[in-house]
Write an enzyme that holds these catalytic residues in place. Structure first.
Site, PDB file in Angstrom:
ATOM      1  N   SER A 334      85.658  16.584  99.345  1.00  0.00           N
ATOM      2  CA  SER A 334      84.477  16.935 100.152  1.00  0.00           C
ATOM      3  C   SER A 334      84.099  18.402  99.955  1.00  0.00           C
ATOM      4  O   SER A 334      82.914  18.742  99.814  1.00  0.00           O
ATOM      5  CB  SER A 334      84.774  16.705 101.636  1.00  0.00           C
ATOM      6  OG  SER A 334      84.990  15.345 101.878  1.00  0.00           O
ATOM      7  N   GLY A 406      79.611   8.218  97.026  1.00  0.00           N
ATOM      8  CA  GLY A 406      78.739   8.088  98.193  1.00  0.00           C
ATOM      9  C   GLY A 406      78.386   9.447  98.756  1.00  0.00           C
ATOM     10  O   GLY A 406      77.245   9.693  99.174  1.00  0.00           O
ATOM     11  N   ARG A 434      76.210   0.220  98.509  1.00  0.00           N
ATOM     12  CA  ARG A 434      76.505   0.920  99.767  1.00  0.00           C
ATOM     13  C   ARG A 434      75.228   1.276 100.546  1.00  0.00           C
ATOM     14  O   ARG A 434      74.185   1.520  99.961  1.00  0.00           O
ATOM     15  CB  ARG A 434      77.367   2.157  99.473  1.00  0.00           C
ATOM     16  CG  ARG A 434      78.720   1.716  98.919  1.00  0.00           C
ATOM     17  CD  ARG A 434      79.647   2.854  98.672  1.00  0.00           C
ATOM     18  NE  ARG A 434      80.048   3.514  99.897  1.00  0.00           N
ATOM     19  CZ  ARG A 434      80.778   4.619  99.926  1.00  0.00           C
ATOM     20  NH1 ARG A 434      81.181   5.173  98.801  1.00  0.00           N
ATOM     21  NH2 ARG A 434      81.109   5.165 101.071  1.00  0.00           N
ATOM     22  N   SER A 479      79.363   9.961 111.007  1.00  0.00           N
ATOM     23  CA  SER A 479      79.405  10.131 109.551  1.00  0.00           C
ATOM     24  C   SER A 479      79.084  11.561 109.162  1.00  0.00           C
ATOM     25  O   SER A 479      77.982  12.063 109.392  1.00  0.00           O
ATOM     26  CB  SER A 479      78.399   9.185 108.886  1.00  0.00           C
ATOM     27  OG  SER A 479      78.203   9.580 107.544  1.00  0.00           O
ATOM     28  N   GLN A 481      78.778  12.461 106.190  1.00  0.00           N
ATOM     29  CA  GLN A 481      77.828  12.425 105.069  1.00  0.00           C
ATOM     30  C   GLN A 481      76.396  12.446 105.599  1.00  0.00           C
ATOM     31  O   GLN A 481      75.554  13.175 105.079  1.00  0.00           O
ATOM     32  CB  GLN A 481      78.066  11.178 104.226  1.00  0.00           C
ATOM     33  CG  GLN A 481      79.409  11.228 103.511  1.00  0.00           C
ATOM     34  CD  GLN A 481      79.646  10.025 102.622  1.00  0.00           C
ATOM     35  OE1 GLN A 481      78.884   9.071 102.621  1.00  0.00           O
ATOM     36  NE2 GLN A 481      80.727  10.071 101.861  1.00  0.00           N
ATOM     37  N   ASP A 627      89.375   8.161 105.553  1.00  0.00           N
ATOM     38  CA  ASP A 627      89.686   7.810 104.159  1.00  0.00           C
ATOM     39  C   ASP A 627      91.152   7.434 103.956  1.00  0.00           C
ATOM     40  O   ASP A 627      91.539   7.030 102.860  1.00  0.00           O
ATOM     41  CB  ASP A 627      89.348   8.992 103.242  1.00  0.00           C
ATOM     42  CG  ASP A 627      87.842   9.204 103.154  1.00  0.00           C
ATOM     43  OD1 ASP A 627      87.085   8.243 103.383  1.00  0.00           O
ATOM     44  OD2 ASP A 627      87.429  10.345 102.861  1.00  0.00           O
ATOM     45  N   ARG A 699      91.344   4.551  96.428  1.00  0.00           N
ATOM     46  CA  ARG A 699      92.365   4.741  97.475  1.00  0.00           C
ATOM     47  C   ARG A 699      93.194   3.475  97.680  1.00  0.00           C
ATOM     48  O   ARG A 699      94.357   3.546  98.074  1.00  0.00           O
ATOM     49  CB  ARG A 699      91.704   5.184  98.778  1.00  0.00           C
ATOM     50  CG  ARG A 699      90.896   6.481  98.609  1.00  0.00           C
ATOM     51  CD  ARG A 699      90.753   7.254  99.891  1.00  0.00           C
ATOM     52  NE  ARG A 699      89.762   8.309  99.738  1.00  0.00           N
ATOM     53  CZ  ARG A 699      89.986   9.507  99.201  1.00  0.00           C
ATOM     54  NH1 ARG A 699      91.184   9.823  98.759  1.00  0.00           N
ATOM     55  NH2 ARG A 699      89.019  10.391  99.102  1.00  0.00           N
TER      56      ARG A 699
HETATM   57  C1  S3P Z   1      82.845  12.467 103.351  1.00  0.00           C
HETATM   58  C2  S3P Z   1      82.684  11.840 104.553  1.00  0.00           C
HETATM   59  C3  S3P Z   1      83.275  10.552 104.865  1.00  0.00           C
HETATM   60  C4  S3P Z   1      84.350  10.152 103.870  1.00  0.00           C
HETATM   61  C5  S3P Z   1      83.974  10.440 102.454  1.00  0.00           C
HETATM   62  C6  S3P Z   1      83.671  11.903 102.266  1.00  0.00           C
HETATM   63  C7  S3P Z   1      82.174  13.755 103.129  1.00  0.00           C
HETATM   64  O1  S3P Z   1      82.270   9.572 104.838  1.00  0.00           O
HETATM   65  O2  S3P Z   1      84.677   8.797 104.017  1.00  0.00           O
HETATM   66  O3  S3P Z   1      85.022  10.084 101.574  1.00  0.00           O
HETATM   67  O4  S3P Z   1      82.524  14.459 102.174  1.00  0.00           O
HETATM   68  O5  S3P Z   1      81.287  14.084 103.917  1.00  0.00           O
HETATM   69  P1  S3P Z   1      81.418   9.286 106.186  1.00  0.00           P
HETATM   70  O6  S3P Z   1      81.118  10.593 106.760  1.00  0.00           O
HETATM   71  O7  S3P Z   1      80.191   8.562 105.777  1.00  0.00           O
HETATM   72  O8  S3P Z   1      82.331   8.464 107.015  1.00  0.00           O
END
Ligand code: S3P
Length: 746
Positions: A334, A406, A434, A479, A481, A627, A699
């Site tokens: 991240s 993602g 997704r 989330s 993300q 994760d 994973r």
């Molecule tokens: C991440 C947020 C998580 C995580 C992903 C990385 C990020 O997803 O599962 O592997 O870097 O912001 P979500 O925030 O959608 O749960």
């Protein structure tokens, strides 16, 4: 753009091909056409009779013409292969005999001058005039050096114009492809700039250096003792002087620009040596080394696509093994993504240490390269980003391919929604399934124009040039993300963007934005920023990824006698759910040397084997360990009693449906469990081996490798190539600490 790459044609593409100028390139092309049956008849003309006779004798051409005009009469393909400065005279001599439907092309290193010559002779550039440039050659010259394989596996650049006849272009493309070449297309001016820098300037330097040294007093000794480096570096100084004279005169403007730039940089190196400035020298050399190491990727502009794992692999994990040692797992995924994103948008240079060289974060690097950002490295975790500022991105040449990531797709959606240009985001099969509406819908509320596909899936088509306004948004799912996506869009939006999260999620974006001097405030569940302002580049130290460390935390916890140190692990409070959950189960994990590095908490983790007990996982820990559940399921399978997970429906829309795919694998091993809509109940106890399928989820593959430490039989794990997305060295580190794990190609 690569136009075509299929296999050679079987019927001749042209009836009569005329090659004017039988030097190395003209001769080789004539010969390639004959050998590969690309033209029925190949006629050649050269102003030197001797070359033509030799060409006939060597089988380079079928016929020798008495003049350029007679060579081109009745030809349907005419190739001008003379030195650039001779082009005018040749074109004048064929003006009246060039058949109207013939395709006229050339092979020169400068395209602007060819076009100028054509306009001088015909007053315009006709639809079948298609300049070309094979990026192939040798320091040899003359028809005797003709080599029909010269162009095989080399690039050829065609520079068609707006009025080019598509049929003629397609046929010429096929022709070059028939010679074994990869055909690329670009504009005349872009070609000349690129070649000035990558070909013309290096030739100039080689000629100049050899000439300088040849003029030194002790030149005999210099050349006698010159080692391989000198020989390699100056090989091109043996090239044809007339040809190169003409190239420099024809591409004067672009060459002078490159030469001036080089001269300035060389002067800086001179100053550094004169001033004993070792740091300045080292900086330049390090930067150059990193660029050279990634040369082919940078040049192709396709690093991610070229290096991405396409070879399918499987893991074979033998039962048993130890977990002992002292290791550092790769950088946080991240934080790595965000370091590139914010570094690219910042003003000035950002230097990153500890960057994760996994395919996901490399996809982000490549996407920014595609948008004109210079990024050196990665070189053993070091990346240097030349930030372009919030408004400095350039339109990408094509869709941005984000592989399996993602995070990249969702964060880019926010960033690109605010750009003045259109863009398209694509991904692999898993990413293409997704959900993206979770970002597209709030972005639309901000004023973005985004189109997703059926079911809200990628590709995402984003229409640029929209004026965004801030949003006050309560996330429907916890989330990071989605939060980060909206904050990135908020950088460009008018007014304030306020994101409220239903439960804490990772806050790396907020921390890093503050680190780059862009204020983001946190009040409870709200993150708030105002659009406008700027980011300032700096240094980032990426800690080791706790999500990768998690495999070893579980491995050591379940393996009798295990004792392991994991160094420099990121222990941001929004990420430590895995430690909290394992501790609740009875794990022996201690944090040492806790410190803050670049705004992120970091610690060394010490983990020893301990008996685990099943628990009900507190729901508030779910987003903090989102994760890590695949490997936590393996911890549960090794605990006494039941472990219950609820409130984790998000796991169903990760790289795979992690609840179902893990459940299927646990079933194969004989672990008792019950799947629910939002979680799973797992009953701990012994289990056997078998073949499980990770469904391309990194994973899940690594989790079952950990399971093998306590299995009674071998575990074969299918579809493991994507481990490279987050943990490229997993096999090496796992075997180093005592796993009995092998990877094989399928
Ligand atoms: C991440 C947020 C998580 C995580 C992903 C990385 C990020 O997803 O599962 O592997 O870097 O912001 P979500 O925030 O959608 O749960």
């Amino acid at each position: 753009m690569s136009i075509s790459e299929s296999s050679p044609p079987v019927t001749p593409l042209y009836g009569r091909m005329a090659v004017i100028g039988l030097g190395l390139i003209g001769g080789s092309l004539a010969m390639a056409a004959r050998h590969r049956g690309l033209a029925t008849t190949v006629v050649g003309f050269d102003r030197r009779d001797s070359e033509m006779h030799q060409g006939l004798a060597l089988g380079v051409i079928d016929e020798a013409a008495t003049s350029a005009a007679s060579a081109v009469a009745n030809a349907d393909l005419v190739v001008i292969a003379v030195p650039v400065q001779a082009t005018d005279a040749v074109l004048a001599s064929i003006r009246d005999s060039l058949p109207e439907n013939a395709t006229l092309t050339d092979v020169g290193s400068v395209k602007g001058s060819f076009i100028t010559s054509v306009v001088q002779i015909w007053g315009e550039v006709g639809p079948r005039v298609i300049p070309g440039h094979p990026i192939a050659g040798s320091e040899k010259s003359g028809v005797a050096s003709s080599n029909p394989e010269l162009f095989a596996a080399h690039k050829v650049i065609l520079t068609p114009g707006l009025n080019t006849d598509p049929g003629a272009l397609a046929r010429l493309t096929e022709f070059w492809r028939g010679c074994g070449s990869e055909v690329l297309s670009m504009s005349v001016s872009h070609h000349d700039q690129v070649l000035a820098a990558t070909s013309h300037l290096p030739h100039l330097i080689a000629f100049s250096l050899v000439d300088t040294l040849a003029g030194e007093k002790d030149n005999q000794d210099i050349f006698r003792y010159a080692a391989g480096g000198f020989r390699d570096f100056t090989r091109i100084a043996a090239s044809d002087p007339v040809m190169w004279r003409d190239i420099f005169l024809a591409n004067k403007t672009a060459v002078l620009a490159s030469l001036d730039h080089f001269t300035r940089d060389l002067a800086h190196l001179r100053e550094a040596i004169d001033g004993d400035d070792g740091a300045a020298l080292q900086q330049v050399f390090t930067r150059a080394k990193a660029a050279r190491d990634h040369f082919s990727k940078i040049l192709s502009g396709q690093a991610y696509l070229n290096t991405m794992t396409t070879q399918q692999t499987r893991f074979r994990a033998s039962p048993g093994g130890t977990v002992q040692g002292d290791i550092r797992v790769p950088g946080d995924k991240s934080i790595s993504h965000r370091s590139i994103m914010l570094g690219a948008l910042a003003e000035g240079i950002t230097e990153v240490e500890g960057f994760l060289e996994g395919e996901d974060s490399l996809a982000t690097v490549q996407a920014f390269r595609d948008m004109g950002v210079t990024i050196e490295g990665p070189d053993q975790g070091y990346v240097r980003i030349h930030g372009v500022g919030l408004h400095g991105l350039k339109p990408p040449r094509g869709p941005l391919y984000l592989g399996n990531s993602g995070t990249a797709m969702r964060l880019f959606a926010g960033l690109l929604a605010a750009q003045p240009f259109d863009s398209e985001l694509t991904g692999d099969a898993s990413l293409s399934r997704r959900p993206m509406e979770r970002v597209a819908a709030p972005l639309r509320t901000m004023g973005a124009v985004i189109e997703s596909q059926e079911g809200g899936c990628p590709p995402l088509r984003i229409q640029g040039g929209q004026a965004l306004k801030g949003i006050d948004y309560l996330l429907p799912v916890a989330s990071a993300q989605v939060k980060s996506c909206l904050l990135l869009a908020g950088l460009y939006a008018q007014g304030e963007t306020v994101i409220t999260e239903p439960a804490p999620t990772r806050d790396h974006t907020e921390r890093m934005l503050n680190g780059f001097g862009f204020p983001v405030t946190r009040e409870g569940a709200k993150a708030r920023l105002s659009g406008g302002g700027k980011l300032t580049g700096g240094a980032i130290d990426v800690p080791a990824d706790i999500s990768s460390a998690a495999f070893f935390l579980v491995a050591a916890s379940i393996t009798p006698g295990a004792d392991l140190w994991l160094r420099h692990v990121g222990v941001n409070p929004t990420r430590v759910g895995v430690i909290s959950i394992l501790k609740l189960m009875g794990a022996d994990i201690t944090l040492h040397n806790q410190r803050e590095v670049g705004g992120e908490p970091v610690a060394d983790l010490h983990v020893r084997s301990a008996p685990l007990t099943g628990i009900t996982i507190p729901e508030d820990q779910v987003p903090l360990a989102i994760d890590e559940f695949p490997v936590l399921f393996i911890a549960a399978a090794n605990a006494s009693g039941d472990t219950l997970l609820t409130g984790a429906e998000e796991l169903r829309v990760k790289e795979s449906d992690r609840i179902q795919v893990m459940a299927d694998g646990l079933a194969t091993l004989g672990v008792t469990h019950t799947v629910t809509a939002d979680g799973i109940r797992i009953t701990g106890g012994g289990y056997g081996g078998g073949t499980v399928n990770s469904h391309g989820d990194h994973r899940i593959a690594m989790a079952f490798a950990v399971a093998a430490l306590r299995a009674t039989g071998e575990i074969t794990i299918e579809d493991c190539a994507n481990v490279a997305t987050s943990f490229p060295d997993f096999i090496a580190l796992a075997t180093q600490v005592g796993f009995q794990l092998k990877e094989e190609s399928v």
